[in-house]
Design a protein around this motif. Structure first.
Motif, PDB file in Angstrom:
ATOM      1  N   VAL A 196      35.271  38.148  43.228  1.00 38.26           N
ATOM      2  CA  VAL A 196      34.163  38.729  43.985  1.00 38.26           C
ATOM      3  C   VAL A 196      33.135  39.314  43.026  1.00 38.26           C
ATOM      4  CG1 VAL A 196      33.516  40.591  45.562  1.00 38.26           C
ATOM      5  CG2 VAL A 196      35.498  39.158  46.066  1.00 38.26           C
ATOM      6  N   ALA A 197      33.625  40.101  42.029  1.00 36.35           N
ATOM      7  CA  ALA A 197      32.713  40.728  41.065  1.00 36.35           C
ATOM      8  C   ALA A 197      31.877  39.667  40.373  1.00 36.35           C
ATOM      9  CB  ALA A 197      33.501  41.541  40.044  1.00 36.35           C
ATOM     10  N   PHE A 198      32.528  38.548  40.012  1.00 37.14           N
ATOM     11  CA  PHE A 198      31.815  37.492  39.309  1.00 37.14           C
ATOM     12  C   PHE A 198      30.702  36.915  40.178  1.00 37.14           C
ATOM     13  CE2 PHE A 198      31.131  33.149  37.897  1.00 37.14           C
ATOM     14  CZ  PHE A 198      30.975  33.329  36.542  1.00 37.14           C
TER      15      PHE A 198
ATOM     16  N   GLY B 184      38.268  40.274  41.012  1.00 33.96           N
ATOM     17  CA  GLY B 184      37.590  39.699  39.846  1.00 33.96           C
ATOM     18  C   GLY B 184      36.632  38.600  40.263  1.00 33.96           C
TER      19      GLY B 184
ATOM     20  N   VAL C 235      29.357  38.013  43.047  1.00 31.20           N
ATOM     21  CA  VAL C 235      28.343  38.950  43.526  1.00 31.20           C
ATOM     22  C   VAL C 235      27.265  39.159  42.464  1.00 31.20           C
ATOM     23  CG1 VAL C 235      27.922  41.384  44.053  1.00 31.20           C
ATOM     24  CG2 VAL C 235      29.741  40.160  45.223  1.00 31.20           C
TER      25      VAL C 235
END
Lengths: 252, 221, 221, 252
Positions: free
Chosen positions: D44-46, D42, D48
């Motif tokens: 990382v997704a944010f 989560g 990136v």
């Protein structure tokens, strides 16, 4: 329940007879009865719908919307707009716009020239010297389906002032939606006001600034808009507005 | 699809036949639900006169009760199958486009065909744990859908150009619309699944028939 | 909804974050599926060397196997919940309109939240009888959907003005689209539900750990 | 797996410890590890997606579709049609209509006057003395998404005859559909032909008798249609047709 009979083939009977004796028989009877009833219902459904005649052709007065709908040749037709479109409908939470908040009040709406279901011409001309109410409806709209019979009942009770004309505009016709075609709907409700058919692009609706269905535009004998409303207006409120429009004309 | 004018008329007639048939099945189902309600009342009244004070049917009605319990799962499966096939007929053949509430009811109904089919084969009365919560959700959606069909002005006062969920596609016997039929289907599945009882177990409890009913009734609550 | 230009940009960014997160979860799930595959191969090889000749994991891996079996139902529930919430986010917040194949996948996925949630609470490993057939249907639809996304010309050669099911809404890591993620979700639920084992029963079989694995494996076939 | 640790709160631990000893610990570790990995993903997704710059701005040639798309001011624009529309596309099962079966072959298509993404005018004039290929595409259409990069690759390989011009018309723009806006798509594919934007009513597409997406109209230097096609035409077949069009002109 007759537990002694042993006919028929219950798939469970063999499995369970040993432990439960005659009891599974009841299940068999229930399944058998259900199947029989379902088959009968299927047959009834088949014959009822094949023999139906749909002979809804009651005595309908001449020169009404319903009469034109009985000879329906078309569900949409071309519309000619003469004049400037009405001002946009204001953002409002109430179905009936207070006249003070409506920029269209006092404006003269454009003339609409079009046709009814039977191809007969219908003209909505604000300058013809008569007060009028124009009602825009869509056949698939549940609110219109509720409102139209209420209005017709109100008319049938003799409430419509003699100096106020009613026009309906059938717009947003969608072939694959419920209650199509609108002509059948108009016949079913025995709707008496003349019905003008809008074109597929909704030219008439746009010229009058339609915000949603149903949509009401009331204008006085001078052709000026006095009131607009959109939605399932309670029939009492509708009646009050139309009666006021009529008495206004009588007084002036 | 290249249908002639006659073809279109015949198709409209077919759709009418099928919807009338489905509506009559719904009335039949409604009758069954009412009979179940009457018998529940009988069971409560009769039970209050027994020693245990727990709801129980009179001994004369027990064979009927067990007979129904025995075929309840296959019947529930057939109800789910009828609703699923009917709904697919209305959307794929009659071309009524399903609205979003219809889709959410389908989400609950369609899996019941698989679940109850397998449960009927396995004679697993415990499937009620999975079927009943789902169909109760479906029943709630169906009731809501029926209410906004009857009272469209509870959701909005006017229509925009998008066709709303409150459009009525089918109207039979002055009270049955598609969500009404779906709701009856959900209620039937719930009642039948709760009525299902294991024949072998009931047979072992042959002498204490009165307890077979409460066992299922209590799990209902 | 009165979003300013900046609001729209932020929303697009949020959608991007969520889809990336879902895609990473799908990769994680794919990794788990591959590990399960490797362990199945290990079990077959190891099992062929034992007396019983039935697939069995080496004793050193048994605690891991049992640990997974013990949390498999709650994990399967969480997978179903993630897929359901993710799908609702994509349709209701990101406003991607679901195509008809999406709806049929939802029909399979959404009820799993209820079914597996209840099964996890009841610790009912027999729920596999109801979950697995459903999710296998979902997996088949997802694979079909993915294939027509990758090879739209298998269904048609050109587009009409209606947007087809083969439109790709999300494309992450050069292989993950929405149906691909759904397919991984279905496969995960199937594998987890099949891996679920009753801790108490396994504990009773403590001495014969080798048999715990085949019990579940065989029901897989 | 470390089975000796006893931290954390596994809801099942108390229930099962008695019978299984330390084993439930494994389940706890699995759940904990899963949660930790999910949280990391989560985060990382944010980060990136927040730090991405989308700096796709490679060197793009002047006066190409992609160059106009980089300065995109609009995704749709008005189109003026001068002349008669092309004959309707024939009912056919093949993507490439055999010229003998196409009533439009030999007709002169109407002149289209419109604009590109950056507002620069684009004119498709059959009578300008050059052979041309007009490609109608919709950004959301998967077949167009497959075809456009294939065509661009074919162009990049130097296959386009010097005496044949390529034009693309971006039509059926749908804001809520994938791959919107078309300008970004054109940039992504580095598409070199000039792109004319169709209007919301699809005026250009209608004037050329579009049956589906993608749609190809080829015409010779005399402005006569020589070939029409619709669908995901294999790039070899497309190449053959365009090469033939070019050599035809060189010979005449």
């Amino acid at each position: 329940m007759n537990e002694q009979k042993h006919e028929g083939a219950d798939p469970y009977a063999n499995l369970t007879n040993r432990t439960t004796g005659n009891r599974p028989k009841t299940g068999l009877i229930i399944v058998g009865a259900t199947v029989a009833v379902v088959l009968v219902l299927g047959a009834v459904a088949f014959f009822v719908t094949r023999s139906e005649n749909n002979a809804d052709t009651a005595a309908i007065e001449n020169d009404t919307g319903a009469q034109a709908a009985q000879n329906a040749k078309q569900e949409q037709a071309s519309v000619t707009v003469i004049g400037e479109p009405l001002a946009a409908y204001p953002q409002t939470s109430s179905m009936v716009v207070p006249p003070g908040e409506d920029p269209a009040v006092g404006q003269t709406p454009p003339v609409l020239e079009g046709f009814s279901f039977d191809g007969s011409p219908v003209k909505i001309d604000p300058a013809d010297g008569r007060a009028k109410v124009v009602i825009f409806v869509a056949h698939w709209c549940p609110h219109c389906q509720v409102e139209v019979p209420l209005i017709q009942e109100w008319i049938d009770e003799g409430n419509q002032p003699e100096n106020v004309d009613f026009y309906a505009v059938s717009t947003s016709v969608k072939r694959d939606q419920p209650n199509y075609p609108p002509s059948k709907w108009v016949i079913k409700e025995g709707f008496t006001p003349k019905v003008m058919l809008d074109d597929p692009a909704g030219t008439a609706a746009q010229a009058y600034g339609l915000p949603g269905f149903p949509y009401f535009v009331m204008m006085d004998s001078g052709g000026k808009v006095t009131q607009r409303a959109s939605g399932e207006v309670p029939i009492d409120q509708f009646g009050t507005l139309v009666t006021a429009l009529g008495s206004q004309q009588a007084a002036s | 699809m290249g249908l002639s004018a006659t073809g279109t008329v015949n198709k409209a007639m077919d759709v009418d036949t099928v919807t009338l048939f489905l509506a009559m099945l719904a009335v039949l189902g409604l009758g069954f639900l009412l009979v179940c309600l009457v018998f529940s009342v009988v069971a409560v009244i009769h039970g209050s006169r027994t020693a245990s004070k727990r709801p129980a049917l009179p001994a004369s009605l027990q064979p009927l009760r067990l007979g129904i319990g025995q075929v309840a799962l296959p019947l529930a499966f057939l109800v789910a199958l009828t609703c699923t096939v009917g709904s697919l007929y209305l959307s794929e053949v009659a071309k009524f486009p399903p609205c979003i509430l219809c889709w959410y009811q389908r989400i609950v109904m369609y899996p019941q065909v698989i679940i109850l089919g397998i449960a009927a084969l396995r004679r697993d009365v415990l499937v009620k744990w999975y079927s009943v919560p789902l169909v109760l959700i479906g029943l709630a959606i169906a009731i809501y859908h029926y209410l906004i069909e009857r009272f469209p002005s509870t959701v909005s006062f006017s229509c925009t150009d998008d066709v709303p969920c409150s459009t009525v596609w089918v109207w039979k016997f002055h009270f049955l619309s598609i969500p009404a039929m779906a709701g009856i289907g959900f209620a039937l599945i719930a009642v039948l699944t709760l009525l299902a009882c294991n024949v072998d177990r009931s047979a072992q409890n042959n002498s204490e028939l009165d307890s077979a009913e409460p066992t299922n009734k209590n799990e209902d609550a």
